[in-house]
Scaffold this active site. Structure first.
Site, PDB file in Angstrom:
ATOM      1  N   ASN A  12       0.872  -1.178   0.000  1.00  0.00           N
ATOM      2  CA  ASN A  12       0.000   0.000   0.000  1.00  0.00           C
ATOM      3  C   ASN A  12       0.908   1.227   0.000  1.00  0.00           C
ATOM      4  O   ASN A  12       1.457   1.593   1.028  1.00  0.00           O
ATOM      5  CB  ASN A  12      -0.894  -0.036   1.250  1.00  0.00           C
ATOM      6  CG  ASN A  12      -1.745   1.220   1.380  1.00  0.00           C
ATOM      7  OD1 ASN A  12      -1.774   2.061   0.488  1.00  0.00           O
ATOM      8  ND2 ASN A  12      -2.449   1.345   2.500  1.00  0.00           N
ATOM      9  N   TRP A  13       1.066   1.805  -1.175  1.00  0.00           N
ATOM     10  CA  TRP A  13       2.009   2.940  -1.300  1.00  0.00           C
ATOM     11  C   TRP A  13       1.459   4.209  -0.652  1.00  0.00           C
ATOM     12  O   TRP A  13       2.166   5.201  -0.542  1.00  0.00           O
ATOM     13  CB  TRP A  13       2.309   3.200  -2.773  1.00  0.00           C
ATOM     14  CG  TRP A  13       3.038   2.091  -3.475  1.00  0.00           C
ATOM     15  CD1 TRP A  13       3.465   0.897  -2.935  1.00  0.00           C
ATOM     16  CD2 TRP A  13       3.436   2.055  -4.863  1.00  0.00           C
ATOM     17  NE1 TRP A  13       4.094   0.139  -3.889  1.00  0.00           N
ATOM     18  CE2 TRP A  13       4.097   0.823  -5.074  1.00  0.00           C
ATOM     19  CE3 TRP A  13       3.293   2.944  -5.927  1.00  0.00           C
ATOM     20  CZ2 TRP A  13       4.614   0.471  -6.328  1.00  0.00           C
ATOM     21  CZ3 TRP A  13       3.804   2.595  -7.177  1.00  0.00           C
ATOM     22  CH2 TRP A  13       4.454   1.369  -7.363  1.00  0.00           C
ATOM     23  N   LYS A  14       0.190   4.194  -0.275  1.00  0.00           N
ATOM     24  CA  LYS A  14      -0.475   5.377   0.290  1.00  0.00           C
ATOM     25  C   LYS A  14      -0.244   6.583  -0.629  1.00  0.00           C
ATOM     26  O   LYS A  14      -0.168   6.406  -1.846  1.00  0.00           O
ATOM     27  CB  LYS A  14      -0.003   5.602   1.725  1.00  0.00           C
ATOM     28  CG  LYS A  14      -0.195   4.336   2.576  1.00  0.00           C
ATOM     29  CD  LYS A  14      -0.068   4.542   4.045  1.00  0.00           C
ATOM     30  CE  LYS A  14      -0.313   3.220   4.761  1.00  0.00           C
ATOM     31  NZ  LYS A  14      -0.233   3.316   6.213  1.00  0.00           N
ATOM     32  N   HIS A 102      -9.476   0.867   4.826  1.00  0.00           N
ATOM     33  CA  HIS A 102      -8.211   1.060   5.541  1.00  0.00           C
ATOM     34  C   HIS A 102      -8.452   1.997   6.728  1.00  0.00           C
ATOM     35  O   HIS A 102      -9.300   2.893   6.651  1.00  0.00           O
ATOM     36  CB  HIS A 102      -7.166   1.655   4.589  1.00  0.00           C
ATOM     37  CG  HIS A 102      -5.799   1.692   5.185  1.00  0.00           C
ATOM     38  ND1 HIS A 102      -5.399   2.692   6.041  1.00  0.00           N
ATOM     39  CD2 HIS A 102      -4.751   0.840   5.084  1.00  0.00           C
ATOM     40  CE1 HIS A 102      -4.152   2.438   6.431  1.00  0.00           C
ATOM     41  NE2 HIS A 102      -3.742   1.331   5.868  1.00  0.00           N
ATOM     42  N   GLU A 104      -6.944   4.471   7.727  1.00  0.00           N
ATOM     43  CA  GLU A 104      -6.833   5.904   7.394  1.00  0.00           C
ATOM     44  C   GLU A 104      -8.110   6.402   6.716  1.00  0.00           C
ATOM     45  O   GLU A 104      -8.515   7.546   6.903  1.00  0.00           O
ATOM     46  CB  GLU A 104      -5.575   6.132   6.535  1.00  0.00           C
ATOM     47  CG  GLU A 104      -4.321   6.017   7.387  1.00  0.00           C
ATOM     48  CD  GLU A 104      -3.111   5.425   6.683  1.00  0.00           C
ATOM     49  OE1 GLU A 104      -3.043   5.470   5.436  1.00  0.00           O
ATOM     50  OE2 GLU A 104      -2.224   4.922   7.401  1.00  0.00           O
ATOM     51  N   GLU A 174      -5.166  -4.969  10.560  1.00  0.00           N
ATOM     52  CA  GLU A 174      -4.165  -3.923  10.792  1.00  0.00           C
ATOM     53  C   GLU A 174      -4.485  -3.198  12.100  1.00  0.00           C
ATOM     54  O   GLU A 174      -5.318  -2.276  12.114  1.00  0.00           O
ATOM     55  CB  GLU A 174      -4.169  -2.916   9.645  1.00  0.00           C
ATOM     56  CG  GLU A 174      -3.834  -3.500   8.299  1.00  0.00           C
ATOM     57  CD  GLU A 174      -3.291  -2.441   7.348  1.00  0.00           C
ATOM     58  OE1 GLU A 174      -2.168  -2.621   6.869  1.00  0.00           O
ATOM     59  OE2 GLU A 174      -3.964  -1.433   7.107  1.00  0.00           O
ATOM     60  N   GLY A 180       2.537   2.443  10.829  1.00  0.00           N
ATOM     61  CA  GLY A 180       3.451   3.565  10.689  1.00  0.00           C
ATOM     62  C   GLY A 180       4.144   3.974  11.978  1.00  0.00           C
ATOM     63  O   GLY A 180       4.757   5.040  12.054  1.00  0.00           O
ATOM     64  N   SER A 220       3.580  -1.959  10.378  1.00  0.00           N
ATOM     65  CA  SER A 220       5.026  -1.982  10.633  1.00  0.00           C
ATOM     66  C   SER A 220       5.677  -3.319  10.272  1.00  0.00           C
ATOM     67  O   SER A 220       6.607  -3.761  10.942  1.00  0.00           O
ATOM     68  CB  SER A 220       5.332  -1.605  12.090  1.00  0.00           C
ATOM     69  OG  SER A 220       4.928  -0.272  12.347  1.00  0.00           O
ATOM     70  N   GLY A 241       2.908  -1.014   4.309  1.00  0.00           N
ATOM     71  CA  GLY A 241       2.912   0.411   3.991  1.00  0.00           C
ATOM     72  C   GLY A 241       4.326   0.874   3.668  1.00  0.00           C
ATOM     73  O   GLY A 241       4.837   0.649   2.567  1.00  0.00           O
ATOM     74  N   GLY A 242       4.972   1.504   4.632  1.00  0.00           N
ATOM     75  CA  GLY A 242       6.280   2.133   4.412  1.00  0.00           C
ATOM     76  C   GLY A 242       7.298   1.243   3.715  1.00  0.00           C
ATOM     77  O   GLY A 242       7.988   1.682   2.784  1.00  0.00           O
TER      78      GLY A 242
HETATM   79  P1  13P Z   1       3.101   0.528   7.697  1.00  0.00           P
HETATM   80  O1  13P Z   1       3.631  -0.748   7.109  1.00  0.00           O
HETATM   81  O2  13P Z   1       3.806   1.748   7.189  1.00  0.00           O
HETATM   82  O3  13P Z   1       3.015   0.455   9.188  1.00  0.00           O
HETATM   83  O4  13P Z   1       1.595   0.691   7.162  1.00  0.00           O
HETATM   84  C1  13P Z   1       0.737  -0.376   7.262  1.00  0.00           C
HETATM   85  C2  13P Z   1      -0.466  -0.079   6.480  1.00  0.00           C
HETATM   86  O5  13P Z   1      -1.252   0.786   6.821  1.00  0.00           O
HETATM   87  C3  13P Z   1      -0.674  -0.851   5.236  1.00  0.00           C
HETATM   88  O6  13P Z   1      -1.958  -0.654   4.741  1.00  0.00           O
END
Ligand code: 13P
Length: 260
Positions: A12-14, A102, A104, A174, A180, A220, A241-242
């Site tokens: 997930n590149w956000k 998600h 967010e 999640e 994050g 994470s 994510g990251g």
């Molecule tokens: P991180 O891997 O950056 O913690 O993000 C997880 C996430 O929200 C994937 O959708």
């Protein structure tokens, strides 16, 4: 049992990267998929770059197990919905998957379980595979409410699906406090909730359907903690994510799920 489920690791590149960066990251992953042979890989760029990522995958003759996903969509087919995209549009640019609900989206954009449910149905109707996210806030975990929160999210977000539809869904657990933050859930904490989710899925359909559904962990995930998570019987992949923004890290995570 667990071994029969194809592992799935999605990035997930956000809201990150630019057009050139999206293209470069896609190409970097595409040439190294052998490192994660047997694992289904999904790249979920910002919607505006879905087209270029899809074209890059197509041009590179991408293997069937590297596919394109989106991070969100609206539940309506078309019309006066400024700023939104439909499931059909995502299909049109080559998406196979779409992340829905998600945390967010839930916390920053007010998405309720009912909205996630409607989007899930629209995605399935359009032939997309939804990756439906659930997870508790830190204060909910600390108040001992994790199971109650996740139960409500699963039951309401996936309400009204036939067993055949449900089986096409991927669930992502999640925990919001792990997203994050660098604070990954312990493999035991994650496994406990994944087992609960599988039991809930069985309640919504039957044990056979639930045993075939994939449940990803997200929050994470890094190459150095992925192997311990991957060893858990109900963790079928990761939503990253990251670490998905670097080909090395993304593939390192995917490789950890390879031989499980
Ligand atoms: P991180 O891997 O950056 O913690 O993000 C997880 C996430 O929200 C994937 O959708």
């Amino acid at each position: 049992m667990a071994a029969s489920r194809t592992k799935i690791v999605a990035g997930n590149w956000k809201m990150n990267l630019d057009r050139a960066g999206a293209k470069a990251l896609t190409a970097a992953v595409a040439v190294r998929t052998a490192e994660a042979a047997g694992v289904e890989l999904v790249l979920c760029p910002p919607n505006v770059y879905a087209d270029v990522v899809g074209a890059t995958l197509a041009a590179g003759g991408s293997p069937a197990h590297l596919t394109l996903g989106a991070q969100n969509m609206l539940d309506k087919p078309s019309g006066a919905f400024t700023g939104e995209v439909s499931a059909a549009m995502l299909k049109d640019v080559g998406c196979t998957y779409v992340i829905l609900g998600h945390s967010e989206r839930r916390t920053l954009f007010g998405e309720t379980n009912s909205i996630v449910n409607s989007k899930t149905k629209a995605a399935l109707a359009a032939g997309l595979t939804p990756i439906v996210c659930v997870g508790e806030l830190l204060e909910e975990r600390e108040a001992g409410r994790t199971a109650a929160v996740v139960t409500e999210q699963i039951q309401q977000s996936l309400a009204g699906l036939t067993p055949a539809e449900l089986e096409r869904v991927v669930v992502a657990y999640e925990p919001v406090w792990a997203i994050g933050t660098g604070k990954v859930a312990t493999p035991q904490q994650a496994q406990e909730v994944h087992a609960l989710i599988r039991a809930l899925l069985a309640g919504l359909s039957d044990a056979g359907v639930a045993s075939r559904m994939r449940i990803q962990y997200g929050g994470s995930v890094k190459p150095d903690n992925a192997a311990d998570l991957a060893r858990q019987p109900d963790i079928d992949g990761a939503l990253v994510g990251g670490a998905s923004l670097k080909a090395d890290d993304f593939l390192g995570i995917a490789a950890a799920f390879r031989s499980i």
